[in-house]
Design a protein around this motif. Structure first.
Motif, mmCIF file in Angstrom:
data_model
loop_
_atom_site.group_PDB
_atom_site.id
_atom_site.type_symbol
_atom_site.label_atom_id
_atom_site.label_comp_id
_atom_site.label_asym_id
_atom_site.label_seq_id
_atom_site.Cartn_x
_atom_site.Cartn_y
_atom_site.Cartn_z
ATOM 1 N N VAL A 92 0.845 -1.190 0.000
ATOM 2 C CA VAL A 92 0.000 0.000 0.000
ATOM 3 C C VAL A 92 0.881 1.240 0.000
ATOM 4 C CG1 VAL A 92 -1.733 1.336 1.256
ATOM 5 C CG2 VAL A 92 -1.873 -1.163 1.237
ATOM 6 N N THR A 93 0.632 2.141 -0.931
ATOM 7 C CA THR A 93 1.271 3.451 -0.928
ATOM 8 C C THR A 93 0.173 4.512 -0.941
ATOM 9 O OG1 THR A 93 1.434 3.487 -3.352
ATOM 10 C CG2 THR A 93 3.326 2.623 -2.133
ATOM 11 N N GLY A 94 0.498 5.680 -0.432
ATOM 12 C CA GLY A 94 -0.478 6.756 -0.371
ATOM 13 C C GLY A 94 -1.281 6.703 0.907
ATOM 14 N N SER A 95 -2.546 7.092 0.839
ATOM 15 C CA SER A 95 -3.392 7.150 2.018
ATOM 16 C C SER A 95 -3.530 5.775 2.670
ATOM 17 C CB SER A 95 -4.780 7.667 1.635
ATOM 18 O OG SER A 95 -5.605 7.779 2.769
ATOM 19 N N GLY A 96 -3.350 5.732 3.978
ATOM 20 C CA GLY A 96 -3.464 4.478 4.716
ATOM 21 C C GLY A 96 -2.201 3.682 4.820
ATOM 22 N N ALA A 97 -1.161 4.063 4.079
ATOM 23 C CA ALA A 97 0.105 3.334 4.149
ATOM 24 C C ALA A 97 0.654 3.409 5.569
ATOM 25 C CB ALA A 97 1.111 3.915 3.165
ATOM 26 N N GLY A 98 1.037 2.271 6.104
ATOM 27 C CA GLY A 98 1.536 2.219 7.467
ATOM 28 C C GLY A 98 0.449 2.151 8.513
ATOM 29 N N GLU A 99 -0.812 2.204 8.093
ATOM 30 C CA GLU A 99 -1.932 2.170 9.023
ATOM 31 C C GLU A 99 -2.842 0.967 8.809
ATOM 32 O OE1 GLU A 99 -4.001 5.826 8.489
ATOM 33 O OE2 GLU A 99 -2.260 7.091 8.965
ATOM 34 N N VAL A 100 -3.139 0.644 7.569
ATOM 35 C CA VAL A 100 -4.060 -0.463 7.297
ATOM 36 C C VAL A 100 -3.330 -1.788 7.435
ATOM 37 C CG1 VAL A 100 -5.460 0.933 5.755
ATOM 38 C CG2 VAL A 100 -3.582 -0.404 4.814
ATOM 39 N N PRO A 101 -4.032 -2.870 7.798
ATOM 40 C CA PRO A 101 -3.382 -4.177 7.921
ATOM 41 C C PRO A 101 -2.918 -4.694 6.569
ATOM 42 C CG PRO A 101 -5.768 -4.379 8.160
ATOM 43 C CD PRO A 101 -5.466 -2.918 8.157
ATOM 44 N N LEU A 102 -1.814 -5.405 6.584
ATOM 45 C CA LEU A 102 -1.252 -5.973 5.358
ATOM 46 C C LEU A 102 -1.371 -7.492 5.363
ATOM 47 C CD1 LEU A 102 1.939 -3.725 4.972
ATOM 48 C CD2 LEU A 102 -0.343 -3.405 3.969
ATOM 49 N N ASP A 103 -2.448 -7.998 5.945
ATOM 50 C CA ASP A 103 -2.691 -9.434 5.998
ATOM 51 C C ASP A 103 -4.152 -9.701 5.630
ATOM 52 O OD1 ASP A 103 -4.125 -8.608 8.221
ATOM 53 O OD2 ASP A 103 -2.707 -9.418 9.675
ATOM 54 N N GLU A 104 -4.662 -10.849 6.031
ATOM 55 C CA GLU A 104 -6.025 -11.249 5.675
ATOM 56 C C GLU A 104 -7.092 -10.292 6.198
ATOM 57 O OE1 GLU A 104 -3.703 -13.177 6.788
ATOM 58 O OE2 GLU A 104 -3.401 -14.753 5.278
ATOM 59 N N ASN A 105 -6.728 -9.408 7.127
ATOM 60 C CA ASN A 105 -7.685 -8.465 7.683
ATOM 61 C C ASN A 105 -7.851 -7.198 6.835
ATOM 62 O OD1 ASN A 105 -8.377 -9.905 10.140
ATOM 63 N ND2 ASN A 105 -6.295 -9.477 10.823
ATOM 64 N N HIS A 106 -7.045 -7.054 5.799
ATOM 65 C CA HIS A 106 -7.204 -5.903 4.915
ATOM 66 C C HIS A 106 -8.609 -5.932 4.318
ATOM 67 C CE1 HIS A 106 -6.678 -3.182 1.514
ATOM 68 N NE2 HIS A 106 -5.563 -2.744 2.080
ATOM 69 N N LEU A 107 -9.310 -4.798 4.335
ATOM 70 C CA LEU A 107 -10.716 -4.775 3.951
ATOM 71 C C LEU A 107 -10.929 -5.215 2.509
ATOM 72 C CD1 LEU A 107 -13.636 -4.202 4.643
ATOM 73 C CD2 LEU A 107 -13.226 -1.765 4.217
ATOM 74 N N VAL A 108 -10.052 -4.822 1.598
ATOM 75 C CA VAL A 108 -10.222 -5.248 0.209
ATOM 76 C C VAL A 108 -10.106 -6.757 0.114
ATOM 77 C CG1 VAL A 108 -9.258 -5.168 -2.120
ATOM 78 C CG2 VAL A 108 -9.440 -3.068 -0.782
ATOM 79 N N HIS A 109 -9.109 -7.339 0.773
ATOM 80 C CA HIS A 109 -8.937 -8.788 0.702
ATOM 81 C C HIS A 109 -10.113 -9.515 1.327
ATOM 82 C CE1 HIS A 109 -7.433 -12.774 2.048
ATOM 83 N NE2 HIS A 109 -6.984 -12.781 0.809
ATOM 84 N N ARG A 110 -10.567 -9.069 2.496
ATOM 85 C CA ARG A 110 -11.719 -9.710 3.141
ATOM 86 C C ARG A 110 -12.940 -9.661 2.236
ATOM 87 N NH1 ARG A 110 -13.701 -7.195 7.446
ATOM 88 N NH2 ARG A 110 -12.285 -5.405 7.586
ATOM 89 N N THR A 111 -13.116 -8.535 1.558
ATOM 90 C CA THR A 111 -14.257 -8.399 0.655
ATOM 91 C C THR A 111 -14.120 -9.322 -0.545
ATOM 92 O OG1 THR A 111 -14.516 -6.092 1.334
ATOM 93 C CG2 THR A 111 -15.578 -6.753 -0.720
ATOM 94 N N MET A 112 -12.918 -9.468 -1.076
ATOM 95 C CA MET A 112 -12.703 -10.374 -2.201
ATOM 96 C C MET A 112 -13.052 -11.809 -1.811
ATOM 97 S SD MET A 112 -9.118 -8.860 -3.768
ATOM 98 C CE MET A 112 -9.119 -9.882 -5.249
ATOM 99 N N VAL A 113 -12.602 -12.239 -0.640
ATOM 100 C CA VAL A 113 -12.887 -13.606 -0.199
ATOM 101 C C VAL A 113 -14.389 -13.816 -0.050
ATOM 102 C CG1 VAL A 113 -12.610 -15.243 1.707
ATOM 103 C CG2 VAL A 113 -10.647 -13.916 0.900
ATOM 104 N N THR A 114 -15.085 -12.849 0.574
ATOM 105 C CA THR A 114 -16.535 -12.954 0.723
ATOM 106 C C THR A 114 -17.233 -13.016 -0.628
ATOM 107 O OG1 THR A 114 -16.483 -11.750 2.826
ATOM 108 C CG2 THR A 114 -18.587 -11.830 1.667
ATOM 109 N N THR A 115 -16.760 -12.215 -1.581
ATOM 110 C CA THR A 115 -17.359 -12.207 -2.917
ATOM 111 C C THR A 115 -17.148 -13.538 -3.605
ATOM 112 O OG1 THR A 115 -16.960 -9.823 -3.082
ATOM 113 C CG2 THR A 115 -17.415 -11.002 -5.126
#
Length: 321
Positions: free
Chosen positions: A51-74
């Motif tokens: 992740v670069t830009g907004s949220g870099a260093g703040e958002v999780p970089l594992d399975e808890n990342h919201l985009v990844h969780r949403t992809m798995v649910t989809t």
């Protein structure tokens, strides 16, 4: 069905402002501030997120990342087996925690990426048919269900301004979204503070019950908002007056409400953007100097954005099928 190694897609999703005053949980407007992400199915097992830009260093970089969780649910919703190896690379412009739909942007991104990669797998198997890889109607339906309310999500899916209604209970309520044809003079400006505010916190202070006269007056204001946006921008000041949620949230963002009050006193159609604390100003062609002058008169620093309203929402930058 699985996903072939090497399948990749890059998507862009715009930010959004929700409510626009009285359009609580139903009216949204896309803003020309973009998140971009590339998803690639890899031969090497495991999840890699950059992740670069907004949220870099703040958002999780594992399975808890919201985009990844949403992809798995989809994928689960589509009956697709998630890949063993996945690489996600994000370049984010949408500010987090400031009422510009960053969570909805992530959810729309996840739903759309999952659909595109799954459709690419169908294409490899000769089952893609004649339709596009990105079905915006399907993306909107699932993104709104996962987000919980459709205003931000629908604007990020379709672009422009949208009006949405939702029927049914969780987990899969049904959403109907219609585009609002913005009057060509309507121009948004966004004033972004340094402070952040979570949507959960902003919603926790809302009352469970409102008086019937208030509800009736608010419904009338929501209708006036749509008319001002599409037909008569001269009514934006009246049409953006909220009677339902902003005053209840005033203690949560006092500086933002003070700015809204000051802008409206100058005849500018200001409102809280989404759950705040950013402030949205809808103009009918006024120069930004007036807005900047009011914003600069207080102690709180505000970053003034003139993002425009993109006519398209989530879309593919490139695909490798």
């Amino acid at each position: 069905m699985g996903l072939a190694v090497g399948t990749s897609a890059t998507l862009r999703v715009p930010a959004s402002s929700a409510n626009l005053g009285p359009g609580f949980d139903c009216v949204g407007m896309a803003l020309g501030v973009w998140d971009q992400m590339t998803a690639t199915v890899t031969e090497r097992p495991g999840l890699v997120i950059e992740v670069t830009g907004s949220g870099a260093g703040e958002v999780p970089l594992d399975e808890n990342h919201l985009v990844h969780r949403t992809m798995v649910t989809t994928w689960q919703h589509l009956g697709v087996t998630p890949p063993q190896g996945l690489h996600l690379s994000a370049v984010n412009e949408v500010p987090h925690g400031r009422g510009l739909g960053s969570s909805a942007t992530a959810i729309v991104m996840g739903v759309a990426l999952a659909h595109v990669l799954a459709a690419a797998g169908d294409a490899r198997d000769g089952a893609a048919g004649e339709g596009p890889l990105l079905d915006l109607g399907r993306v909107n339906a699932l993104a709104c269900a996962l987000e919980g309310h459709p205003d931000n999500a629908s604007a990020s899916v379709f672009g422009g301004a949208t009006l949405s209604t939702t029927d049914g209970d969780r987990p899969w309520p049904q959403t109907r979204t219609v585009p609002l044809r913005l009057h060509p003079e309507v121009t948004p400006y966004v004033l972004v503070p340094e402070a952040t505010l979570s949507t959960h916190t902003a919603r926790s202070v809302l009352p469970d019950v409102v008086a019937l006269p208030t509800a009736a007056a608010h419904a009338a204001r929501a209708g006036l908002l749509v008319h001002a946006l599409t037909v008569d921008p001269g009514l934006l000041l009246e049409g953006t007056r909220d009677l339902l949620h902003q005053e209840a949230r005033r203690p949560s963002y006092p500086e933002s409400m003070a700015l809204v009050d000051a802008l409206r006193a100058e005849g500018l159609a200001a409102t809280i953007s989404g759950a705040g604390p950013s402030v949205l100003v809808l103009t009918a062609g006024e120069e930004p100097g007036r807005i900047e002058a009011v914003a600069g008169s207080g102690a709180t620093p505000w970053r003034v954005l003139a993002p425009g309203v993109p006519e398209r929402g989530v879309h593919a930058v490139s695909d490798t099928l």
